[in-house]
Write a protein that holds these residues in place. Structure first.
Motif, short mmCIF file in Angstrom:
data_model
loop_
_atom_site.label_atom_id
_atom_site.label_comp_id
_atom_site.label_asym_id
_atom_site.label_seq_id
_atom_site.Cartn_x
_atom_site.Cartn_y
_atom_site.Cartn_z
N LEU A 83 25.27 31.84 18.90
CA LEU A 83 24.24 32.39 19.79
C LEU A 83 23.21 33.06 18.89
N ASN A 121 23.93 29.68 29.56
CA ASN A 121 25.04 29.72 28.59
C ASN A 121 26.21 28.97 29.19
N GLY A 152 30.12 29.59 25.46
CA GLY A 152 28.97 30.20 26.14
C GLY A 152 27.67 29.99 25.38
N LEU A 153 27.53 28.85 24.73
CA LEU A 153 26.31 28.59 23.95
C LEU A 153 25.14 28.29 24.88
N MET A 154 23.94 28.56 24.38
CA MET A 154 22.75 28.30 25.16
C MET A 154 22.43 26.80 25.12
#
Lengths: 629, 629
Positions: free
Chosen positions: A237, B563, B568-570
């Motif tokens: 991130l 996310n 939870g990556l963008m």
């Protein structure tokens, strides 16, 4: 893609009918073979793939891994390499899964606040439009997969023999299979087993610590010191906005080269760890991942980097080194005897990874060598053809090392070092054609003509790769990229650009056609074997200057619409015209009086001749090929 | 193609990680399943492929053949179908092996010498540029192969169960698996074996003589008489110059439709054999191949046709017939109960093959049905959603029959018949959008909005397929076709075309984003299940009007850079801008005040709303979907 011409093909037309060694290939590595390739990396696998287009040649490729490569280090794919993929039929598929580099951005310290980086430049990746193919990033494991698929689907049905490592090899010229190779098993079921096998030729594509190179006594020379950097394939991130763009970042805390990777999330960071003292003793390679991450975080300030996963990381320590020769002929015997053993790829040249060159140049090594081996082993060419491999590729490797030295030193320089000099962005734009793979230019030789008739087609420089152009295929009114029909089938291409006479009335074309088909001085007549199709060795195409609607394809001379295959059907895919807009004659500066452009099997322009050329055509191929009739 | 986001993927990223039924799929056809598809032709296999995107749904597809289809009759692929292939990830690969129709030529008797044909017209295949995809010819066997590959590589790992024929089926509503199907084995190892299996739903894609249709009591009606023609896939020597171009040929000796086939040599001739009297009793089907060849030779005069091989031939005898309904709900109960059994493709509509429509419309039947079944069986939608299948597709089938009647009668007419009327070429050009597959326009319904806000984006007609356009992906400066990222993953697309405010300062966009992410009236909040990614059901993308270089992607509202995944990556692939040239806002007549365009999983525009829409968004999805929280 041509198929069905010998009868209906029900399944995937990319799978060739088995032929030659493909029909009786031993499943296990046999004791004797025509070509032994050591190493199934990029250089080795393209060699195997290209050789698989010669089904009469028995090629084996060994690798010490137990199976396919799962993750590789290299990932930069030049446009020139994508052109090559097109010849092997997988450019579109690999592009669909790759990251496409369209821009590079440059980040430097903010003059107002040197502790922060700001974006200072943004350049198109291919500013001069040198290729219609993109610049890609994709893991070398996938590149190898696609070449392996091509080889397995070829008539020869070539598949790697995993789990064998080369210990050493010697050449015993009096044997029918002069190369004697000693292998050690390294898979579960053959671990430690020693075997001796014999081949007519061997290719060492076994990496920077090549045992083949050692066996033939070739020497690496170059930098004493190495340069080190930490590399990590990262899922993170971050609020750094260019994480999906290639970036060269220089900050007061060091420098990073950021390469986005395929799939939409992963990116690679090359974090500079500086010059390694000669007495470092590998200490730099112990740099822990945490330290690399911390360095990256410091360099990227004011942006944050919250690393979630590192798919792969390593500390590289590489110097610029180059071997003195690419085959087993000592320098003092060059020209006196023919080679038996070759080396390719990292076995010949090591350098930084930052210019994204290694895998690309390695594959061109293999592409250059393989068709020559195929010709010699098929009886199409004399063994002396093989001398040209080392002669041609050593020059390219030296250029590569020189370029990479400049690029790495610029990337490693601090912002202060660069002041007053050409900046990173300027160097990048000025030299873009080199890292795209298009600066290779073979010098005049038996294989490459002089520039005597270059002015007939200035846009096809002799010795450089044939630059494709869009034309109209007459038979089906389909615009096609002429060069994309150059398949890795081992054939020469002869493109005849017509003069301005009405089709069917061009005496010069008609006479050229008759001579090519009938004269005993014609390379086609001399070098095509009895029983082979007339286009088995030379694929001859014509491009007219007229609008395609003015042509009746049946007016084109016979050589451009040959009868081939089991049923003697006419080939409809050799007659083209200019599209008008764009006009290939204008764009490639081709004489309106016509020209003949000869292209080698590995896609390099071999010669340019006028439409009247006869003795020149005979003479050009005479030393390269063996008469078949 | 997005991957690596949950960790490194070493092999082909097109192969999805197994999930749901893919992890415990019984190898042999089990006794119970969610969906039973009868027939692995085009309609059946696309249904299976689309359902395989719902790994929680257990789909089985049976076919009476012992294995894959080796040669099929259909070969015409509309541009609309290639768009569909793109959604299934194989448009590029199938195009590479297909014949691409760029032009059609028209041949008629020479007025000077009516015994000879001459070329009288030449038209571009897609004169109005209605799609960026080509019009293809490729055998249906290959189409099926690619869909089967998609299904096998999907998370559900769906593969056909060959060697089973449906005898009949009944619906017993009180059972958990209400459809009771009786099968007969027809492969070597199960020949004659009778089995009863049960499913929640059944799809009859079992052709013109459908047993499923018979079992549900649906009726075919239409022409009494059939029209016959001889068809042959031909390898030949000929001096007819347009043998690699699609041709409509009318001569005094009859008419031919010539369709070049893939591979560069094969071509298909449809030779008209005329109307078949009702009392012909199949006699016309005995027409020998020699007679068809002789007719073709007579029609092509003065050109010669020397047939070398016929890969396949047949005498077709087909009338225009249409079923009264596409499911098991009798017409007098429509709206009163939900369907359990569906029919698709040739089971519903038969007609001539000459307009190249059959396989295409059949696949759109399956594409329309499959996502609805997937939604219902995944608990995303109420069972009533399934009523829309018959309602939507019967209209399309009727339009198809009407079009084909006109086209076949024009093709069958003699040159004299056509005098003074619209000619073949004129009709062909005027109606080109229909056979290309783009005239399908679903009427307003629960699934399709009214035209209240159509003026916000006139270039995306509500009810018609979403017409893709090129835009710039901000994160990596890659120009992309927006519509090509619509994958057959069962998701709705919501394209938000932004207003002219500076990015990050558009209050309307910010408010829309917050509402979509947080309001308990938001379709995303209501219909996305707990634990799912926020884009699991709705893929929300934004297109800005600014130049991409003016944007910081981190200024885009959160809904456009969600996310997702394990880390939870963008997601960087949802923020776009106009290219400037072309400008999607101009080309699709999108309001500069912005618009929301909603696209169904099968690529049809469901609705257009203003950026302020809230209650309209809630209301639109309320009857279609089931609340998950």
């Amino acid at each position: 893609m041509q198929f069905h011409h010998n009868g209906y093909v029900s399944a995937d037309p990319r799978i060739q009918p088995a032929a030659g060694v493909g029909t009786n290939r031993p499943e296990q590595l046999p004791d004797e073979m025509d070509v032994l390739i050591v190493g199934a990396g990029p250089a080795g696998i393209i060699t195997a793939a290209q050789l698989s287009a010669f089904p009469g040649v028995h090629t084996r490729i060994i690798d010490r891994r137990p199976g396919r490569l799962e993750i590789g280090q290299a990932d930069g794919i030049q446009s020139r390499t994508v052109e090559t993929f097109q010849a092997f039929g997988f450019a579109e598929r690999i592009t669909a899964e790759a990251y496409i580099i369209k821009e590079t951005t440059f980040w430097n310290p903010d003059p107002q606040d040197p502790g922060r980086i700001i974006r200072t430049d943004r350049t198109a990746d291919d500013p001069s439009g040198v290729s219609e193919f993109p610049h890609l990033v994709v893991n070398q494991a996938r590149v190898i997969d696609y070449f392996a698929e091509f080889a397995a689907n070829s008539a020869a049905r070539t598949v790697p023999d995993y789990g064998w490592e080369l210990k050493d090899l010697v050449v015993e010229e009096d044997d029918d299979y002069p190369v004697k190779a000693t292998l050690i098993g390294c898979a579960e079921d053959n671990s430690g087993v020693e075997r001796v096998i014999r081949a007519k030729y061997a290719v060492g594509a076994d990496g920077a610590r090549s045992n083949v190179r050692r066996s033939i006594g070739a020497k690496l020379s170059g930098d004493k010191a190495n340069h080190a950097w930490g590399v990590m394939d990262t899922l993170a991130l971050t609020d750094f906005p260019d994480v999906r763009t290639k970036c060269a970042i220089h900050s007061s805390a060091g420098s990073i080269l950021l390469i986005p990777r395929e799939g939409g999330q992963l990116f690679r960071l090359y974090v500079d760890l500086g010059e390694v003292p000669v007495d470092n003793g590998g200490h730099v390679r112990q740099t822990p991942l945490e330290e690399i991450i911390q360095r990256a975080q410091a360099i990227l300030k004011p942006y944050t980097l919250n690393v979630k996963d590192v798919a792969w990381h390593s500390v590289y320590e590489v110097g610029h080194r180059l071997t003195d020769r690419f085959d087993d002929v000592p320098l003092d015997q060059v020209g006196a005897r023919d080679p038996r053993v070759f080396i390719a790829g990292d076995a010949c040249h090591t350098h930084s990874a930052k210019a994204g060159q290694g895998m690309n140049v390695s594959m061109q090594d293999g592409f250059n060598l393989a068709w020559k081996l195929g010709y010699v082993l098929s009886g199409r060419a004399p063994e002396s053809l093989l001398r040209s491999y080392s002669a041609e590729r050593t020059v390219i490797a030296k250029d590569l090392i020189d370029f990479d030295k400049k690029w790495s030193s610029i990337m490693a320089a601090s912002p202060e070092d660069l002041e007053g000099q050409e900046g990173v962005a300027e160097f990048y734009v000025r030299t873009a054609e080199f890292p795209a793979g298009f600066m290779t230019e073979y010098a005049p030789s038996e294989l490459t003509g002089s520039n005597e008739h270059q002015e007939l087609a200035l846009g096809f420089p002799i010795g450089k790769r044939f630059r494709s152009a869009e034309v109209m295929r007459v038979a089906d009114a389909n615009p096609k990229h002429l060069g994309h029909h150059h398949r890795a089938d081992g054939r020469y291409r002869i493109y005849v650009f017509a003069d301005q006479q009405p089709v069917g009335q061009s005496k010069r074309l008609a006479e050229l056609s008759s001579w090519l088909m009938e004269s005993d001085r014609s390379p086609i007549v001399r070098f095509t074997a009895p029983g082979e199709d007339i286009d088995a060795l030379f694929d001859v195409k014509v491009v007219y200057q007229q609008d395609y609607r003015q042509l009746d394809i049946n007016d084109a001379p016979q050589i451009f619409r040959p009868n081939v295959g089991k049923f003697g059907l006419m080939d409809y895919e050799k007659v083209y015209t200019t599209l008008g807009s764009p006009d290939v004659f204008d764009d490639r500066q081709i004489s309106r009086d016509g020209a003949i452009v000869i292209v080698r099997p590995d896609m390099y322009v071999a010669n340019i001749l006028p439409l009247e050329a006869r003795s020149e055509l005979t003479a050009f191929f005479e030393p390269i090929l063996l008469q078949q009739v």
